[in-house]
Design a protein around this motif. Structure first.
Motif, PDB file in Angstrom:
ATOM      1  N   ILE B  81      13.198  12.174  22.407  1.00  0.00           N
ATOM      2  CA  ILE B  81      12.578  11.262  21.432  1.00  0.00           C
ATOM      3  C   ILE B  81      13.461  11.231  20.188  1.00  0.00           C
ATOM      4  O   ILE B  81      13.871  12.282  19.680  1.00  0.00           O
ATOM      5  N   VAL B  82      13.736  10.029  19.715  1.00  0.00           N
ATOM      6  CA  VAL B  82      14.554   9.852  18.512  1.00  0.00           C
ATOM      7  C   VAL B  82      13.648   9.337  17.393  1.00  0.00           C
ATOM      8  O   VAL B  82      12.965   8.331  17.561  1.00  0.00           O
ATOM      9  N   PHE B  83      13.642  10.044  16.264  1.00  0.00           N
ATOM     10  CA  PHE B  83      12.872   9.606  15.094  1.00  0.00           C
ATOM     11  C   PHE B  83      13.815   9.274  13.943  1.00  0.00           C
ATOM     12  O   PHE B  83      14.978   9.685  13.934  1.00  0.00           O
ATOM     13  N   GLU B  84      13.265   8.565  12.949  1.00  0.00           N
ATOM     14  CA  GLU B  84      14.052   8.253  11.744  1.00  0.00           C
ATOM     15  C   GLU B  84      13.337   8.801  10.519  1.00  0.00           C
ATOM     16  O   GLU B  84      12.188   8.464  10.253  1.00  0.00           O
ATOM     17  N   SER B  85      14.044   9.598   9.752  1.00  0.00           N
ATOM     18  CA  SER B  85      13.416  10.281   8.620  1.00  0.00           C
ATOM     19  C   SER B  85      13.724   9.610   7.290  1.00  0.00           C
ATOM     20  O   SER B  85      14.757   8.982   7.127  1.00  0.00           O
ATOM     21  N   THR B  86      12.807   9.741   6.376  1.00  0.00           N
ATOM     22  CA  THR B  86      13.082   9.453   4.978  1.00  0.00           C
ATOM     23  C   THR B  86      12.114  10.304   4.156  1.00  0.00           C
ATOM     24  O   THR B  86      11.064  10.713   4.663  1.00  0.00           O
ATOM     25  N   THR B  87      12.460  10.603   2.940  1.00  0.00           N
ATOM     26  CA  THR B  87      11.791  11.662   2.175  1.00  0.00           C
ATOM     27  C   THR B  87      10.262  11.650   2.246  1.00  0.00           C
ATOM     28  O   THR B  87       9.658  12.663   2.579  1.00  0.00           O
ATOM     29  N   LEU B 108      13.370  16.804  24.275  1.00  0.00           N
ATOM     30  CA  LEU B 108      14.233  17.073  23.122  1.00  0.00           C
ATOM     31  C   LEU B 108      13.897  16.107  21.998  1.00  0.00           C
ATOM     32  O   LEU B 108      13.624  14.939  22.244  1.00  0.00           O
ATOM     33  N   ILE B 109      13.959  16.614  20.775  1.00  0.00           N
ATOM     34  CA  ILE B 109      13.695  15.751  19.622  1.00  0.00           C
ATOM     35  C   ILE B 109      14.981  15.634  18.806  1.00  0.00           C
ATOM     36  O   ILE B 109      15.575  16.645  18.405  1.00  0.00           O
ATOM     37  N   ILE B 110      15.373  14.405  18.565  1.00  0.00           N
ATOM     38  CA  ILE B 110      16.547  14.145  17.719  1.00  0.00           C
ATOM     39  C   ILE B 110      16.069  13.462  16.454  1.00  0.00           C
ATOM     40  O   ILE B 110      15.392  12.428  16.506  1.00  0.00           O
ATOM     41  N   MET B 111      16.419  14.031  15.319  1.00  0.00           N
ATOM     42  CA  MET B 111      16.030  13.426  14.050  1.00  0.00           C
ATOM     43  C   MET B 111      17.227  12.695  13.450  1.00  0.00           C
ATOM     44  O   MET B 111      18.326  13.248  13.344  1.00  0.00           O
ATOM     45  N   THR B 112      17.004  11.440  13.089  1.00  0.00           N
ATOM     46  CA  THR B 112      18.039  10.649  12.420  1.00  0.00           C
ATOM     47  C   THR B 112      17.520  10.288  11.029  1.00  0.00           C
ATOM     48  O   THR B 112      16.417  10.662  10.668  1.00  0.00           O
ATOM     49  N   GLY B 113      18.293   9.560  10.279  1.00  0.00           N
ATOM     50  CA  GLY B 113      17.800   9.071   8.991  1.00  0.00           C
ATOM     51  C   GLY B 113      18.476   9.718   7.806  1.00  0.00           C
ATOM     52  O   GLY B 113      19.087  10.785   7.921  1.00  0.00           O
ATOM     53  N   TYR B 114      18.360   9.038   6.672  1.00  0.00           N
ATOM     54  CA  TYR B 114      19.120   9.422   5.480  1.00  0.00           C
ATOM     55  C   TYR B 114      18.681  10.746   4.875  1.00  0.00           C
ATOM     56  O   TYR B 114      19.470  11.442   4.257  1.00  0.00           O
ATOM     57  N   HIS B 115      17.389  11.088   5.016  1.00  0.00           N
ATOM     58  CA  HIS B 115      16.950  12.349   4.417  1.00  0.00           C
ATOM     59  C   HIS B 115      17.520  13.534   5.201  1.00  0.00           C
ATOM     60  O   HIS B 115      18.214  14.381   4.639  1.00  0.00           O
ATOM     61  N   SER B 116      17.232  13.548   6.479  1.00  0.00           N
ATOM     62  CA  SER B 116      17.622  14.730   7.265  1.00  0.00           C
ATOM     63  C   SER B 116      19.131  14.836   7.417  1.00  0.00           C
ATOM     64  O   SER B 116      19.661  15.939   7.555  1.00  0.00           O
ATOM     65  N   MET B 117      19.849  13.693   7.381  1.00  0.00           N
ATOM     66  CA  MET B 117      21.303  13.801   7.550  1.00  0.00           C
ATOM     67  C   MET B 117      21.940  14.567   6.391  1.00  0.00           C
ATOM     68  O   MET B 117      23.001  15.151   6.526  1.00  0.00           O
ATOM     69  N   LEU B 133      21.035  14.358  13.379  1.00  0.00           N
ATOM     70  CA  LEU B 133      22.274  13.589  13.233  1.00  0.00           C
ATOM     71  C   LEU B 133      22.679  13.581  11.771  1.00  0.00           C
ATOM     72  O   LEU B 133      21.864  13.271  10.909  1.00  0.00           O
ATOM     73  N   ARG B 134      23.935  13.864  11.508  1.00  0.00           N
ATOM     74  CA  ARG B 134      24.421  13.859  10.136  1.00  0.00           C
ATOM     75  C   ARG B 134      25.155  12.564   9.838  1.00  0.00           C
ATOM     76  O   ARG B 134      26.077  12.519   9.052  1.00  0.00           O
ATOM     77  N   SER B 135      24.740  11.521  10.478  1.00  0.00           N
ATOM     78  CA  SER B 135      25.388  10.227  10.306  1.00  0.00           C
ATOM     79  C   SER B 135      24.331   9.140  10.317  1.00  0.00           C
ATOM     80  O   SER B 135      23.296   9.273  10.970  1.00  0.00           O
ATOM     81  N   ASN B 136      24.587   8.065   9.599  1.00  0.00           N
ATOM     82  CA  ASN B 136      23.694   6.910   9.687  1.00  0.00           C
ATOM     83  C   ASN B 136      24.163   5.937  10.767  1.00  0.00           C
ATOM     84  O   ASN B 136      23.530   4.927  11.004  1.00  0.00           O
ATOM     85  N   HIS B 137      25.272   6.234  11.408  1.00  0.00           N
ATOM     86  CA  HIS B 137      25.741   5.399  12.525  1.00  0.00           C
ATOM     87  C   HIS B 137      25.087   5.915  13.805  1.00  0.00           C
ATOM     88  O   HIS B 137      25.735   6.505  14.672  1.00  0.00           O
ATOM     89  N   ILE B 138      23.796   5.696  13.857  1.00  0.00           N
ATOM     90  CA  ILE B 138      22.979   6.246  14.942  1.00  0.00           C
ATOM     91  C   ILE B 138      23.499   5.754  16.297  1.00  0.00           C
ATOM     92  O   ILE B 138      23.516   6.503  17.272  1.00  0.00           O
ATOM     93  N   ASP B 139      23.894   4.483  16.332  1.00  0.00           N
ATOM     94  CA  ASP B 139      24.340   3.901  17.603  1.00  0.00           C
ATOM     95  C   ASP B 139      25.588   4.617  18.123  1.00  0.00           C
ATOM     96  O   ASP B 139      25.648   5.036  19.282  1.00  0.00           O
ATOM     97  N   PHE B 140      26.579   4.803  17.250  1.00  0.00           N
ATOM     98  CA  PHE B 140      27.821   5.458  17.681  1.00  0.00           C
ATOM     99  C   PHE B 140      27.567   6.923  18.041  1.00  0.00           C
ATOM    100  O   PHE B 140      28.144   7.447  18.995  1.00  0.00           O
ATOM    101  N   ALA B 141      26.731   7.573  17.250  1.00  0.00           N
ATOM    102  CA  ALA B 141      26.479   8.997  17.489  1.00  0.00           C
ATOM    103  C   ALA B 141      25.707   9.205  18.794  1.00  0.00           C
ATOM    104  O   ALA B 141      26.074  10.051  19.613  1.00  0.00           O
ATOM    105  N   LEU B 142      24.644   8.411  19.006  1.00  0.00           N
ATOM    106  CA  LEU B 142      23.836   8.601  20.215  1.00  0.00           C
ATOM    107  C   LEU B 142      24.589   8.185  21.470  1.00  0.00           C
ATOM    108  O   LEU B 142      24.397   8.757  22.541  1.00  0.00           O
ATOM    109  N   ARG B 143      25.448   7.185  21.318  1.00  0.00           N
ATOM    110  CA  ARG B 143      26.225   6.731  22.481  1.00  0.00           C
ATOM    111  C   ARG B 143      27.091   7.873  23.045  1.00  0.00           C
ATOM    112  O   ARG B 143      27.339   7.963  24.242  1.00  0.00           O
TER     113      ARG B 143
END
Lengths: 214, 507
Positions: B81-87, B108-117, B133-143
């Motif tokens: 599961i991929v989520f997107e975080s913000t504060t 597995l849980i993958i957290m994306t987003g500007y806060h958690s990165m 993920l420490r990137s906002n390029h979620i597409d490139f990173a997940l690929r």
């Protein structure tokens, strides 16, 4: 804020150096400023070319065809005021970093500007520059660099005795020192390709810093 | 392997749902605003193209309540599961993730987003998240990441992909180094509109003047300038990139011809300028797309367009332009690193309106240094611009330090933050010390929204409408109705804490 033009030094039909009064502005070498003609409402970002100890601000500017700012600035007269905002950005080298690290600067075109600022600011910095230009006429202010530290890659000049080709072609031919800090500045394609080459040759992403010009 | 890209419905005590809003921050609204998460849409498409099973799971746009959303997710039983975080929703996510890890063991849980990165360890410490993920390029990173996980059982210890923080065990996290997006944006695919159920996002969106509206695939990623201190598109971890004009044009054409889009808005960053903007406008005209009853809109900055470019964009049917004004005084603009002065604003707006654009201004109040005079100046300037007809609509928010932007860091360093509770960062109240009482900022917001109902402004709008073609009237009434509904909602949200200054949880 308005700053007076001190002079415009033409380097080629397409490139010039804009020198502005400095007033009391502080900046870090490598930072950029937004510059536009007074009251025009339009501006563009330009990296600083001069060092922090120089009493003026200089910018190395390529005149963009049909560009609304670069062409107008070239026509500015000494004494005329331009609108300047900044400094901005983190594409910088701190005094401490300059003392303790080895650097490779990779540039294309006017992307050499922030590296010129580094070198003017830190005369003792341990650096190497790989500069990609189209013709030998674009070797601007080469007297300011230590020639033993400078490699020029020229892509469109048959009479050039040095490396013929792009910066990225050159990078493929050399050993890459993975202990250096790499700064890349210029067009986006060069940055993308160079970054990949450096990574493949073992440089950590943490040691590569980029600033793309658009 | 099944991947869920999930957005749970998050409802606050007032019954409002968390939705993406100004500056891509989360705000709670009762009335719907459904914004397609573009980069996640590209990631979903890319992973699907690589052969993975994708469960596009936006509980908000799919009109689910939390329980229904949760039940459906368990039923789907994804592997990841991929989520997107913000504060403001971090605490919610941490609890949710722990619950999910207990109900979906092995997922597995993958957290994306500007806060958690920017604070990956925090999320790993506070929840059972597996990867941040420490990137906002979620597409490139997940690929890269998802196929790697699929093929390597030892991925936790040996993953060579940069830009990740991976949990090895409870307190052992593996940092794979900084992520740097250096691949061309053109490599990321056009969003598969059916996969993301595009119609769910086509109507309830304040940035659409006509519907159905569609968000384009990232024309831009982040901001070419990228220096404004409050903005999430700022940081050494971000790299501006843009799609080629041709690839974007191809997608716009497809959206109009295959999906009947009547409005295409790019919300992926600060749009093309200069040569690319002109080439794009010419491309729209050359392909005849400007005659297809479809409007185009984008985010931009003051100082980006000259008159010739604006004229060309107007001819190509560009209308809605979203611009951050932020404040009207020189000091604030300088402190925010906006890169232009107050004088540039009116110049630009005059040109935009001259060529028939609909400038939508986004304004903020409540900077920790903002004086009474500066605040009054902002209100007066906005009134002046609106009464002159130089802007058509506006949105005002409280400047809330978020996601460890430079402004957020500055607030922490200057000890002006009144709370550390992330729930308080939902932009509904001021959470910084200010030189004047908070109520004055709330009052300023009300004054600015009240402009929409002022006879002077309404008269100017009618004069403006009279110049438009007849067919434009119908949607402008619809747009006007939606705008008024939204204004009322914003006033409620942003002034409900008036006279409640002490409600912020003190440190």
């Amino acid at each position: 804020m308005f700053y007076k033009v001190l002079n415009i030094r033409s380097l080629s039909p397409s490139t010039y150096i804009l020198r502005l009064e400095r007033k009391k502005i502080n900046f870090k070498p490598g930072q950029c400023f937004n510059i536009g003609l007074k009251a025009s409402g339009i501006n563009r970002e330009y990296s600083i070319y001069s060092g922090i100890n120089e009493p003026y601000l200089e910018f190395l500017i390529k005149e963009v065809q049909r560009g609304s700012v670069s062409s107008a600035l070239r026509k500015a007269n000494p004494g005329e005021e331009v609108d300047l905002h900044g400094p901005y950005g983190s594409f910088v080298v701190s005094p401490d970093e300059a003392k303790h690290n080895l650097f490779t600067f990779i540039a294309t075109g006017t992307g050499i500007a922030p590296f010129h600022s580094f070198i003017r600011t830190y005369p003792n910095i341990d650096y190497r520059i790989i500069n990609g230009i189209r013709t030998a006429k674009e070797q601007y202010d080469y007297g300011h660099y230590n020639s033993s530290r400078l490699t020029t890659c020229i892509s469109r000049d048959d009479y050039w005795n040095g490396f013929k080709g792009r910066v990225t072609d050159y990078l493929k031919t050399i050993n890459i020192d993975s202990t250096h800090i790499y700064f890349l500045c210029g067009n986006q394609n060069m940055i993308q390709e160079s970054y990949e080459l450096l990574r493949v040759k073992g440089v950590s992403g943490n040691q590569i810093f980029t600033e793309a010009f658009f | 392997m099944k991947i869920a890209i999930s957005y749970p419905p998050i409802v606050n005590q007032d019954g409002q749902k968390a939705m993406v809003s100004q500056n891509r921050n989360v705000q709670f609204f009762k009335k719907p605003t459904y914004l397609l998460p573009v980069i996640h849409g590209q990631a979903a498409t890319w992973l699907r193209d690589l052969g993975f099973d994708i469960y596009w799971d936006d509980g908000n746009s799919q009109l689910k309540n939390f329980d229904q959303w949760y039940r459906d997710l368990l039923k789907e039983s994804p592997n990841i599961i991929v989520f997107e975080s913000t504060t403001p929703v971090m605490k919610f996510y941490w609890q949710l993730i722990n619950r999910l890890k207990s109900d979906l063991s092995g997922c597995l849980i993958i957290m994306t987003g500007y806060h958690s990165m920017r604070k990956p360890e925090e999320t790993l410490f506070n929840s059972k998240t597996d990867i941040v993920l420490r990137s906002n390029h979620i597409d490139f990173a997940l690929r890269k990441l998802i196929p790697y996980i699929d093929e390597h059982s030892d991925w936790r210890s040996n993953c060579p992909i940069e830009g990740l923080m991976i949990r090895r065990d409870e307190n052992d996290f593996f940092d794979t180094g900084n992520f740097k997006q250096i691949e061309p944006l053109d490599l990321s695919p056009d969003i598969d509109r059916d996969l993301v159920q595009w119609r769910n996002y086509a109507y309830e969106n304040g940035n659409f003047m006509q519907t159905p509206g569609i968000y384009s695939t990232s024309v831009i990623r982040d901001c070419m300038f990228g220096k404004c201190t409050f903005c999430r598109y700022n940081g050494p971890d971000l790299t501006f990139s843009m799609r080629s004009v041709k690839k974007s044009l191809d997608e716009y054409q497809k959206l109009i011809e295959d999906y009947g889009a009547r409005e295409i808005f790019d919300d992926s960053g600060v749009w093309y300028r200069g040569e690319e903007a002109r080439d794009f406008a010419k491309g729209i005209i050359d392909r005849g797309l400007h005659k297809k009853d479809c409007y185009f809109g984008f985010n931009t900055r003051f100082g980006y367009f000259d008159e010739d470019t604006m004229a060309l964009l107007s001819k190509a049917n560009f209308r809605f332009v979203l611009i951050g004004l932020e404040a009207a005084d020189e000091e604030t603009l300088n402190r925010l690193n906006k890169g232009y002065g107050p004088g540039d604003v009116e110049n630009n707006l005059q040109l935009f309106t001259k060529y028939g654009f609909f400038p939508h201004l986004t304004i903020m109040v409540g900077y920790y240094w903002q004086s009474r005079e500066q605040l009054k100046n902002t209100v007066k300037t906005i009134q002046n611009l609106m009464f002159k007809g130089l802007a058509r609509t506006l949105q005002v928010t409280l400047c809330t330090p978020l996601d460890f932007t430079p402004y957020h860091q500055e607030c922490i360093e200057n000890k002006v933050l009144l709370t550390e509770d992330y729930d308080d960062f939902d932009m509904s109240k001021l959470i910084v010390k200010t030189p004047v009482p908070h109520d004055e900022y709330y009052a300023a917001i009300r004054s600015m929204y009240d402009i929409a109902f002022h006879p002077k402004f309404l008269f100017k709008q009618i004069i403006f409408l009279a110049r438009l073609k007849k067919k434009d009237w119908q949607f402008l009434f619809i747009y006007g109705f939606r705008a008024i509904r939204r204004v009322r909602q914003h006033i409620f949200n942003l002034t409900k804490h008036q006279n409640c200054e002490t409600k912020v949880n003190p440190l």
